[in-house]
Design a protein around this motif. Structure first.
Motif, short mmCIF file in Angstrom:
data_model
loop_
_atom_site.label_atom_id
_atom_site.label_comp_id
_atom_site.label_asym_id
_atom_site.label_seq_id
_atom_site.Cartn_x
_atom_site.Cartn_y
_atom_site.Cartn_z
N GLY A 286 0.82 -1.22 0.00
CA GLY A 286 0.00 0.00 0.00
C GLY A 286 0.85 1.26 0.00
N ALA A 287 0.24 2.35 -0.47
CA ALA A 287 0.97 3.61 -0.64
C ALA A 287 1.53 4.17 0.67
CB ALA A 287 0.05 4.64 -1.29
N ALA A 288 0.88 3.85 1.80
CA ALA A 288 1.32 4.41 3.09
C ALA A 288 2.44 3.62 3.74
CB ALA A 288 0.13 4.48 4.05
N ILE A 289 2.68 2.39 3.28
CA ILE A 289 3.62 1.49 3.96
C ILE A 289 5.04 2.06 4.09
CG2 ILE A 289 4.70 -0.81 3.91
CD1 ILE A 289 1.74 -0.76 4.87
N PRO A 290 5.65 2.59 3.00
CA PRO A 290 7.01 3.13 3.15
C PRO A 290 7.11 4.23 4.21
CG PRO A 290 6.43 2.92 0.82
CD PRO A 290 5.18 2.68 1.60
N GLN A 291 6.13 5.14 4.23
CA GLN A 291 6.17 6.23 5.21
C GLN A 291 5.95 5.72 6.63
OE1 GLN A 291 4.06 9.99 4.23
NE2 GLN A 291 3.63 9.05 2.26
N ILE A 292 5.07 4.71 6.78
CA ILE A 292 4.82 4.14 8.11
C ILE A 292 6.10 3.48 8.63
CG2 ILE A 292 3.55 2.35 9.39
CD1 ILE A 292 1.15 2.96 7.50
N ALA A 293 6.77 2.73 7.76
CA ALA A 293 8.02 2.07 8.15
C ALA A 293 9.08 3.10 8.54
CB ALA A 293 8.52 1.19 7.01
N GLN A 294 9.13 4.18 7.77
CA GLN A 294 10.12 5.23 8.04
C GLN A 294 9.83 5.93 9.37
OE1 GLN A 294 10.23 8.23 5.01
NE2 GLN A 294 12.11 9.16 5.76
N ARG A 295 8.54 6.21 9.62
CA ARG A 295 8.16 6.98 10.81
C ARG A 295 8.15 6.13 12.08
NH1 ARG A 295 8.14 8.59 14.60
NH2 ARG A 295 6.97 10.13 15.77
N GLY B 212 9.08 2.60 12.24
CA GLY B 212 10.03 1.50 12.26
C GLY B 212 9.46 0.25 11.59
N ALA B 213 10.36 -0.60 11.13
CA ALA B 213 9.96 -1.81 10.40
C ALA B 213 9.14 -2.76 11.26
CB ALA B 213 11.20 -2.52 9.87
N GLY B 214 9.24 -2.63 12.57
CA GLY B 214 8.48 -3.49 13.47
C GLY B 214 6.97 -3.31 13.38
N PHE B 215 6.55 -2.21 12.77
CA PHE B 215 5.11 -1.96 12.62
C PHE B 215 4.56 -2.46 11.29
CE2 PHE B 215 6.14 0.73 16.14
CZ PHE B 215 4.99 0.70 16.94
N ILE B 216 5.43 -3.15 10.54
CA ILE B 216 5.03 -3.73 9.26
C ILE B 216 5.06 -5.26 9.40
CG2 ILE B 216 5.49 -3.81 6.76
CD1 ILE B 216 4.83 -0.97 7.89
N THR B 217 4.02 -5.94 8.96
CA THR B 217 3.97 -7.40 9.06
C THR B 217 4.93 -8.02 8.04
OG1 THR B 217 2.26 -7.69 7.38
CG2 THR B 217 1.50 -7.27 9.65
N PRO B 218 5.25 -9.32 8.19
CA PRO B 218 6.11 -9.98 7.20
C PRO B 218 5.54 -9.91 5.78
CG PRO B 218 5.90 -11.34 9.17
CD PRO B 218 4.96 -10.20 9.34
N GLU B 219 4.19 -9.81 5.69
CA GLU B 219 3.55 -9.72 4.37
C GLU B 219 3.65 -8.32 3.76
OE1 GLU B 219 2.52 -12.82 6.76
OE2 GLU B 219 1.68 -10.83 7.18
N GLY C 192 -1.38 3.83 23.99
CA GLY C 192 -0.49 4.44 24.98
C GLY C 192 0.04 5.80 24.58
N HIS C 193 0.01 6.08 23.27
CA HIS C 193 0.56 7.34 22.75
C HIS C 193 -0.43 7.94 21.75
CE1 HIS C 193 3.97 4.76 23.89
NE2 HIS C 193 4.54 5.87 24.29
N PRO C 194 -1.36 8.77 22.23
CA PRO C 194 -2.38 9.34 21.33
C PRO C 194 -1.80 10.06 20.12
CG PRO C 194 -2.89 9.85 23.62
CD PRO C 194 -1.53 9.21 23.62
N GLU C 195 -0.58 10.62 20.27
CA GLU C 195 0.01 11.34 19.14
C GLU C 195 0.37 10.38 18.01
OE1 GLU C 195 3.52 10.08 21.59
OE2 GLU C 195 1.52 10.87 22.01
N ALA C 196 0.57 9.09 18.34
CA ALA C 196 0.90 8.11 17.29
C ALA C 196 -0.25 7.97 16.30
CB ALA C 196 1.21 6.75 17.92
N ARG C 197 -1.45 8.03 16.82
CA ARG C 197 -2.62 7.94 15.93
C ARG C 197 -2.68 9.15 15.00
NH1 ARG C 197 -8.84 6.50 17.53
NH2 ARG C 197 -9.70 6.94 15.51
N ARG C 198 -2.40 10.33 15.56
CA ARG C 198 -2.39 11.55 14.74
C ARG C 198 -1.33 11.46 13.65
NH1 ARG C 198 -3.49 14.02 19.59
NH2 ARG C 198 -1.30 14.47 20.00
N GLU C 199 -0.16 10.95 14.03
CA GLU C 199 0.93 10.82 13.06
C GLU C 199 0.56 9.85 11.94
OE1 GLU C 199 4.37 9.76 15.34
OE2 GLU C 199 4.43 11.68 16.38
N LEU C 200 -0.10 8.76 12.33
CA LEU C 200 -0.53 7.77 11.34
C LEU C 200 -1.55 8.41 10.38
CD1 LEU C 200 -0.42 4.83 10.35
CD2 LEU C 200 -2.33 4.34 11.90
N GLU C 201 -2.49 9.17 10.95
CA GLU C 201 -3.51 9.84 10.12
C GLU C 201 -2.87 10.86 9.18
OE1 GLU C 201 -6.27 11.31 13.03
OE2 GLU C 201 -7.35 9.40 13.15
#
Length: 200
Positions: A44-53, A55-62, A76-85
């Motif tokens: 998906g288009a968001a995957i590279p940015q999510i991995a960059q922001r 870390g690779a641990g937030f991406i599944t093996p698939e 635990g970190h409400p700002e993480a949701r904002r960053e993802l959005e």
């Protein structure tokens, strides 16, 4: 100029059935939820940015967003949701606009945006000409969802409680289709009446 319709309704209201009927009548459909899900699916288009922001641990093996891990992080970190959005929303917006332009180029007279969180998000209303709400009694919603899924009645009630209150959805509506006790044929008649008002 195509009429832009926002379609929403609670779980089990029959929104998907109404959308399919509108498409049969010539409406172009844009599924905001599916576009959002696709952006975090494998490749998906968001995957590279999510991995960059995050870390690779937030991406599944698939190669998809690890939703469980992201939910735990966001809890635990409400700002993480904002960053993802902030990553996902511009990509979804760009893909919606691409689909709108394609629909206009194909001569669509009516574009229906299927937006589950239309009322909650607040940012959609200005982009729409009309809001169509598919409505029914809460107990009807529960019965329909239990019949089609493995969920227990209390689980369905919890989902309904987490969605926008029914009164708020109805207050936002320009057109309401009451899908209570209707046969499919009667529902189709209601949809056809609404469709005529939308230029179909």
């Amino acid at each position: 100029m195509a009429t832009r319709i926002g379609l929403t309704g609670g779980i089990g209201s029959g929104k998907s059935t109404v959308l399919a009927m509108l498409q049969e009548l010539g409406a172009a459909a844009i599924d905001a939820d599916a576009i959002s899900r696709a952006s975090t699916a494998p490749g998906g288009a968001a995957i590279p940015q999510i991995a960059q922001r995050f870390g690779a641990g937030f991406i599944t093996p698939e190669g998809a967003l690890d939703r469980v891990r992201m939910r735990e992080r966001a809890y635990g970190h409400p700002e993480a949701r904002r960053e993802l959005e902030q990553i996902i929303h511009p990509l979804v917006g760009a893909e919606i606009e691409r689909q709108v332009q394609a629909a206009l180029a194909a001569g669509a007279r009516c574009i229906v945006f299927d937006i589950p969180l239309l009322v909650e998000s607040g940012r959609w209303r200005a982009q729409l000409d009309r809001v169509l709400v598919v409505d029914c009694e809460p107990e009807t919603q529960v019965a329909r969802v239990v019949a089609r899924s493995a969920l227990a009645p209390d689980e369905v009630r919890a989902i309904i409680a987490a969605q926008a209150p029914r009164a708020l959805r109805l207050a936002a509506a320009d057109v309401v289709i009451c899908n209570e006790g209707l046969t499919l044929e009667a529902l189709r008649n209601e949809v056809q009446q609404a469709a005529r008002a939308f230029g179909l």
